[in-house]
Design a protein around this motif. Structure first.
Motif, PDB file in Angstrom:
ATOM      1  N   GLU A   1       0.819  -1.212   0.000  1.00 14.39           N
ATOM      2  CA  GLU A   1       0.000   0.000   0.000  1.00 14.39           C
ATOM      3  C   GLU A   1       0.857   1.267   0.000  1.00 14.39           C
ATOM      4  OE1 GLU A   1      -4.143   1.581   0.824  1.00 14.39           O
ATOM      5  OE2 GLU A   1      -3.519  -0.489   0.626  1.00 14.39           O
ATOM      6  N   CYS A   2       1.742   1.386   0.995  1.00 14.96           N
ATOM      7  CA  CYS A   2       2.492   2.635   1.170  1.00 14.96           C
ATOM      8  C   CYS A   2       3.946   2.556   0.724  1.00 14.96           C
ATOM      9  CB  CYS A   2       2.424   3.094   2.631  1.00 14.96           C
ATOM     10  SG  CYS A   2       3.347   2.034   3.781  1.00 14.96           S
ATOM     11  N   GLY A   3       4.470   1.349   0.499  1.00  7.26           N
ATOM     12  CA  GLY A   3       5.840   1.192   0.037  1.00  7.26           C
ATOM     13  C   GLY A   3       6.884   1.232   1.141  1.00  7.26           C
ATOM     14  N   GLU A   4       6.447   1.326   2.389  1.00  8.35           N
ATOM     15  CA  GLU A   4       7.385   1.315   3.521  1.00  8.35           C
ATOM     16  C   GLU A   4       7.702  -0.127   3.899  1.00  8.35           C
ATOM     17  OE1 GLU A   4       8.765   4.035   5.037  1.00  8.35           O
ATOM     18  OE2 GLU A   4       7.786   5.238   3.480  1.00  8.35           O
ATOM     19  N   ASP A   5       8.812  -0.297   4.636  1.00  7.97           N
ATOM     20  CA  ASP A   5       9.160  -1.628   5.125  1.00  7.97           C
ATOM     21  C   ASP A   5       8.093  -2.132   6.084  1.00  7.97           C
ATOM     22  OD1 ASP A   5      11.499  -1.830   3.694  1.00  7.97           O
ATOM     23  OD2 ASP A   5      12.782  -1.145   5.329  1.00  7.97           O
ATOM     24  N   ILE A   6       7.768  -3.400   5.978  1.00  9.86           N
ATOM     25  CA  ILE A   6       6.774  -4.011   6.856  1.00  9.86           C
ATOM     26  C   ILE A   6       7.343  -4.181   8.256  1.00  9.86           C
ATOM     27  CG2 ILE A   6       5.460  -6.131   7.294  1.00  9.86           C
ATOM     28  CD1 ILE A   6       5.030  -6.322   4.269  1.00  9.86           C
ATOM     29  N   GLY A   7       8.579  -4.495   8.365  1.00  9.52           N
ATOM     30  CA  GLY A   7       9.210  -4.689   9.674  1.00  9.52           C
ATOM     31  C   GLY A   7       9.483  -6.156   9.917  1.00  9.52           C
ATOM     32  N   LEU A   8      10.728  -6.438  10.253  1.00 14.49           N
ATOM     33  CA  LEU A   8      11.156  -7.820  10.432  1.00 14.49           C
ATOM     34  C   LEU A   8      10.374  -8.552  11.530  1.00 14.49           C
ATOM     35  CD1 LEU A   8      13.038  -9.957   9.375  1.00 14.49           C
ATOM     36  CD2 LEU A   8      14.792  -9.120  10.944  1.00 14.49           C
ATOM     37  N   PRO A   9      10.119  -7.933  12.691  1.00 15.01           N
ATOM     38  CA  PRO A   9       9.350  -8.668  13.709  1.00 15.01           C
ATOM     39  C   PRO A   9       7.969  -9.089  13.198  1.00 15.01           C
ATOM     40  CG  PRO A   9      10.399  -6.765  14.708  1.00 15.01           C
ATOM     41  CD  PRO A   9      10.603  -6.655  13.221  1.00 15.01           C
ATOM     42  N   ARG A  10       7.308  -8.229  12.435  1.00 19.91           N
ATOM     43  CA  ARG A  10       5.987  -8.574  11.878  1.00 19.91           C
ATOM     44  C   ARG A  10       6.123  -9.704  10.867  1.00 19.91           C
ATOM     45  NH1 ARG A  10       0.784  -7.478  10.823  1.00 19.91           N
ATOM     46  NH2 ARG A  10       0.035  -7.126   8.700  1.00 19.91           N
ATOM     47  N   LEU A  11       7.135  -9.649  10.016  1.00 21.27           N
ATOM     48  CA  LEU A  11       7.311 -10.701   9.005  1.00 21.27           C
ATOM     49  C   LEU A  11       7.653 -12.041   9.649  1.00 21.27           C
ATOM     50  CD1 LEU A  11       9.176  -8.768   6.201  1.00 21.27           C
ATOM     51  CD2 LEU A  11       6.841  -9.658   6.139  1.00 21.27           C
ATOM     52  N   LYS A  12       8.423 -12.001  10.728  1.00 21.80           N
ATOM     53  CA  LYS A  12       8.744 -13.260  11.398  1.00 21.80           C
ATOM     54  C   LYS A  12       7.511 -13.835  12.086  1.00 21.80           C
ATOM     55  CE  LYS A  12      13.687 -12.843  11.998  1.00 21.80           C
ATOM     56  NZ  LYS A  12      14.801 -12.841  12.959  1.00 21.80           N
ATOM     57  N   ALA A  13       6.664 -12.962  12.619  1.00 19.07           N
ATOM     58  CA  ALA A  13       5.438 -13.419  13.273  1.00 19.07           C
ATOM     59  C   ALA A  13       4.385 -13.847  12.256  1.00 19.07           C
ATOM     60  CB  ALA A  13       4.881 -12.326  14.170  1.00 19.07           C
ATOM     61  N   ASN A  14       4.337 -13.132  11.124  1.00 22.04           N
ATOM     62  CA  ASN A  14       3.333 -13.399  10.095  1.00 22.04           C
ATOM     63  C   ASN A  14       3.984 -13.243   8.716  1.00 22.04           C
ATOM     64  OD1 ASN A  14       1.015 -13.772   8.644  1.00 22.04           O
ATOM     65  ND2 ASN A  14       0.128 -11.786   9.133  1.00 22.04           N
ATOM     66  N   PRO A  15       4.705 -14.270   8.267  1.00 26.58           N
ATOM     67  CA  PRO A  15       5.462 -14.144   7.017  1.00 26.58           C
ATOM     68  C   PRO A  15       4.623 -13.968   5.760  1.00 26.58           C
ATOM     69  CG  PRO A  15       5.750 -16.339   7.970  1.00 26.58           C
ATOM     70  CD  PRO A  15       4.896 -15.557   8.913  1.00 26.58           C
ATOM     71  N   ILE A  16       3.309 -14.142   5.848  1.00 24.88           N
ATOM     72  CA  ILE A  16       2.472 -13.919   4.670  1.00 24.88           C
ATOM     73  C   ILE A  16       1.970 -12.481   4.593  1.00 24.88           C
ATOM     74  CG2 ILE A  16       1.763 -16.335   4.519  1.00 24.88           C
ATOM     75  CD1 ILE A  16      -0.930 -15.533   5.698  1.00 24.88           C
ATOM     76  N   ALA A  17       2.370 -11.659   5.565  1.00 23.66           N
ATOM     77  CA  ALA A  17       1.919 -10.261   5.602  1.00 23.66           C
ATOM     78  C   ALA A  17       2.348  -9.527   4.332  1.00 23.66           C
ATOM     79  CB  ALA A  17       2.487  -9.546   6.822  1.00 23.66           C
ATOM     80  N   GLU A  18       1.421  -8.761   3.768  1.00 23.62           N
ATOM     81  CA  GLU A  18       1.697  -7.973   2.570  1.00 23.62           C
ATOM     82  C   GLU A  18       1.620  -6.478   2.845  1.00 23.62           C
ATOM     83  OE1 GLU A  18      -0.125  -9.452  -1.128  1.00 23.62           O
ATOM     84  OE2 GLU A  18      -1.060 -10.974   0.150  1.00 23.62           O
TER      85      GLU A  18
END
Length: 112
Positions: A79-96
């Protein structure tokens, strides 16, 4: 995101797929002389089918995340082009989406 982080996320996604694949699923509403018991079995069958469909959709999302993981843009909010954040990706790797954009999407009224 380091190569080790990507490897950890890949393993997590692959484990999810293996978990989905290892679950047993049977469709059986055998004859039952008692109508109530038969109705209960049919209901259980309906619930099982619904859960299986949900798991199938989730497995597709996991496979899509595995494909995105090879892309350098993995971990960037759609949506915004910012980094999702590694802790979020590790917790929910399907996050877009990042937390903010995901929150906005969830509170935004849906079109009818």
């Amino acid at each position: 995101m380091t190569a080790d982080d990507r490897l950890e996320i890949r393993r997590s996604l692959e484990e999810r797929l293996e978990d989905f694949a290892s679950r047993e699923f049977s469709l059986s509403a055998e004859y039952c002389p008692d109508e109530n018991e038969y109705a209960s079995r049919v209901y259980d069958l309906h619930v099982s089918v619904s859960l299986r469909e949900r798991e199938s959709r989730m497995a597709a999302r996991v496979q899509a995340a595995l494909r995105r993981l090879a892309d350098p843009q993995y971990g960037v909010c759609r949506e915004c082009g910012e980094d999702i954040g590694l802790p979020r990706l590790k917790a929910n790797p399907i996050a877009e989406y990042c937390v903010g954009c995901q929150s906005d999407r969830e509170t935004r009224p849906r079109a009818a």
